[in-house]
Write a protein that holds these residues in place. Structure first.
Motif, short mmCIF file in Angstrom:
data_model
loop_
_atom_site.label_atom_id
_atom_site.label_comp_id
_atom_site.label_asym_id
_atom_site.label_seq_id
_atom_site.Cartn_x
_atom_site.Cartn_y
_atom_site.Cartn_z
N ALA A 95 20.91 3.86 -11.76
CA ALA A 95 19.69 4.66 -11.78
C ALA A 95 19.62 5.57 -10.56
CB ALA A 95 18.47 3.74 -11.82
N ARG A 96 20.06 5.02 -9.40
CA ARG A 96 19.94 5.77 -8.14
C ARG A 96 20.82 7.01 -8.12
NH1 ARG A 96 19.86 1.46 -4.29
NH2 ARG A 96 17.69 1.35 -4.97
N THR A 97 22.04 6.90 -8.67
CA THR A 97 22.91 8.09 -8.65
C THR A 97 22.32 9.19 -9.53
OG1 THR A 97 25.14 8.96 -8.95
CG2 THR A 97 24.54 7.17 -10.41
N GLY B 48 0.81 -1.24 0.00
CA GLY B 48 0.00 0.00 0.00
C GLY B 48 0.83 1.28 0.00
N LYS B 49 2.08 1.19 -0.46
CA LYS B 49 2.96 2.37 -0.45
C LYS B 49 2.39 3.52 -1.27
CE LYS B 49 6.48 -0.13 -1.99
NZ LYS B 49 6.48 0.33 -3.32
N THR B 50 1.92 3.20 -2.47
CA THR B 50 1.49 4.27 -3.38
C THR B 50 0.35 5.08 -2.78
OG1 THR B 50 2.11 2.78 -5.15
CG2 THR B 50 0.88 4.72 -5.80
N SER C 150 15.43 -1.06 -0.38
CA SER C 150 14.85 -2.08 -1.28
C SER C 150 15.94 -2.95 -1.87
CB SER C 150 14.06 -1.43 -2.42
OG SER C 150 12.75 -1.13 -1.99
N THR C 151 17.10 -2.37 -2.17
CA THR C 151 18.19 -3.18 -2.72
C THR C 151 18.72 -4.13 -1.65
OG1 THR C 151 18.76 -1.23 -4.04
CG2 THR C 151 20.33 -3.06 -4.06
N VAL C 152 18.83 -3.61 -0.41
CA VAL C 152 19.30 -4.47 0.68
C VAL C 152 18.30 -5.62 0.87
CG1 VAL C 152 19.76 -4.55 3.18
CG2 VAL C 152 20.56 -2.59 1.83
N SER C 153 17.02 -5.30 0.81
CA SER C 153 16.01 -6.32 1.05
C SER C 153 15.87 -7.29 -0.14
CB SER C 153 14.68 -5.64 1.36
OG SER C 153 13.69 -6.62 1.51
N TYR C 154 15.68 -6.76 -1.35
CA TYR C 154 15.41 -7.63 -2.51
C TYR C 154 16.68 -8.35 -3.00
CZ TYR C 154 10.58 -6.11 -3.33
OH TYR C 154 9.22 -5.89 -3.22
N GLN C 155 17.73 -7.55 -3.32
CA GLN C 155 18.93 -8.19 -3.88
C GLN C 155 19.76 -8.86 -2.77
OE1 GLN C 155 17.63 -5.25 -5.26
NE2 GLN C 155 17.00 -6.62 -6.92
N GLY C 156 19.73 -8.27 -1.55
CA GLY C 156 20.48 -8.82 -0.43
C GLY C 156 19.73 -9.97 0.24
N THR D 196 10.13 9.42 -1.69
CA THR D 196 10.41 8.42 -2.73
C THR D 196 9.79 7.07 -2.39
OG1 THR D 196 12.13 7.34 -4.06
CG2 THR D 196 12.71 7.78 -1.78
N ASP D 197 9.21 6.46 -3.41
CA ASP D 197 8.67 5.11 -3.32
C ASP D 197 9.85 4.17 -3.58
OD1 ASP D 197 7.35 2.70 -3.72
OD2 ASP D 197 5.71 3.61 -4.85
N ARG D 198 10.47 3.70 -2.52
CA ARG D 198 11.66 2.83 -2.50
C ARG D 198 12.96 3.62 -2.65
NH1 ARG D 198 10.07 -2.28 -2.33
NH2 ARG D 198 8.20 -2.96 -3.43
N PHE D 199 14.01 3.09 -1.99
CA PHE D 199 15.38 3.61 -2.10
C PHE D 199 16.31 2.46 -1.76
CE2 PHE D 199 18.80 6.78 -0.96
CZ PHE D 199 18.82 7.43 -2.18
P1 TMP Z 1 7.29 -1.26 -7.13
O1 TMP Z 1 6.50 -2.48 -7.34
O2 TMP Z 1 7.27 -0.77 -5.73
O3 TMP Z 1 7.02 -0.20 -8.15
O4 TMP Z 1 8.87 -1.67 -7.33
C1 TMP Z 1 9.34 -2.22 -8.48
C2 TMP Z 1 10.05 -3.54 -8.27
O5 TMP Z 1 11.47 -3.34 -8.26
C3 TMP Z 1 9.70 -4.26 -6.98
O6 TMP Z 1 9.30 -5.58 -7.31
C4 TMP Z 1 10.97 -4.28 -6.21
C5 TMP Z 1 12.06 -4.09 -7.23
N1 TMP Z 1 13.25 -3.39 -6.69
C6 TMP Z 1 14.37 -4.12 -6.34
O7 TMP Z 1 14.39 -5.34 -6.48
N2 TMP Z 1 15.45 -3.46 -5.82
C7 TMP Z 1 15.47 -2.11 -5.63
O8 TMP Z 1 16.47 -1.55 -5.17
C8 TMP Z 1 14.29 -1.36 -6.02
C9 TMP Z 1 14.29 0.14 -5.86
C10 TMP Z 1 13.21 -2.04 -6.53
#
Ligand code: TMP
Length: 217
Positions: A73-75, A15-17, A100-106, A94-97
């Motif tokens: 992209a972030r820079t 529900g971030k958006t 998200s990389t620490v959580s998803y990729q890490g 910002t919606d994610r920063f």
């Molecule tokens: P969103 O669904 O919140 O628009 O985000 C897009 C997708 O990108 C979401 O599935 C998570 C992914 N994501 C990463 O895996 N690593 C990141 O650092 C960011 C910013 C997004």
């Protein structure tokens, strides 16, 4: 005008958006200048990276390659969008920063967290948001919400942006634990919000924390 850098984090369907839009509206009503943005994205270049990362046919990137793309992209996002807005006294949401990389990729894909922190300190000089809201929801419930959103045309959501939604439930559980761990390690910055609450209740909670911080309540 007080500048403030705020990020929203959480798994799919948290529900971030909705909450970002509500906060932006509430702060604008108080006379603050607000910029809302998102990652991956936030610049035309960032939007191109977004397609590579989130589209179903964007490519089979390794976690490290994906992280490097995200930081590229972030820079751009920081230099072209975030810092100029903060310098002009705006509130940036910002919606994610980087969390998200620490959580998803890490935590999710197993890339060493220290590697991500090192890239962060080289690329962004360690820049972090002033405030981060982690919208916490059970992985299964979040995915169900997200699937409903993708299936619904009323939000104008790009139906092919589902690369991450298509990963299995254990991946999404790791993400949730990752976000909670991030919050535990940085309690001054991170606020974990129970995303199963009523939308208005969540919005009030968030607005209260932000206005306290801005001292405009
Ligand atoms: P969103 O669904 O919140 O628009 O985000 C897009 C997708 O990108 C979401 O599935 C998570 C992914 N994501 C990463 O895996 N690593 C990141 O650092 C960011 C910013 C997004």
């Amino acid at each position: 005008m007080p500048a403030l850098f705020i990020s929203f984090e959480g798994g799919e369907g948290s529900g971030k958006t909705t909450q970002i839009n509500k906060l932006a509206e509430a702060l604008t009503e108080r006379g603050l200048k607000v910029v809302t943005t998102r990652e991956p994205g936030g610049t035309p270049e960032g939007d191109k990276v977004r397609d590579l990362i989130v589209q179903r046919d964007g490519g089979d990137w390794s976690p490290l390659a994906e992280t490097l793309l995200l930081f590229a992209a972030r820079t751009m996002h920081v230099q072209k969008t975030i810092l100029p807005a903060l310098e002009n006294g705006k509130v940036v949401i910002t919606d994610r920063f980087t969390d998200s990389t620490v959580s998803y990729q890490g935590y999710g894909h197993g890339l060493n967290i220290d590697t991500i922190e090192q890239i962060n300190s080289i690329v962004l000089d360690g820049l972090k948001p002033d405030l981060t809201f982690i919208l916490d929801i059970d992985a299964k419930a979040g995915l169900q919400r997200s699937e409903r959103r993708l299936a619904s045309e009323q939000f104008g959501v790009d139906q092919t942006e589902d690369r991450f939604e298509r990963l299995d439930i254990s991946f999404h559980e790791k993400l949730r634990q990752g976000f909670l761990e991030i919050a535990k390690n940085d309690p001054a910055r991170c606020h974990v919000i129970d995303a199963t609450q009523d939308v208005e209740q969540i919005a009030q909670q968030i607005e209260g924390i932000v206005t306290d911080r801005l001292e405009v309540a």
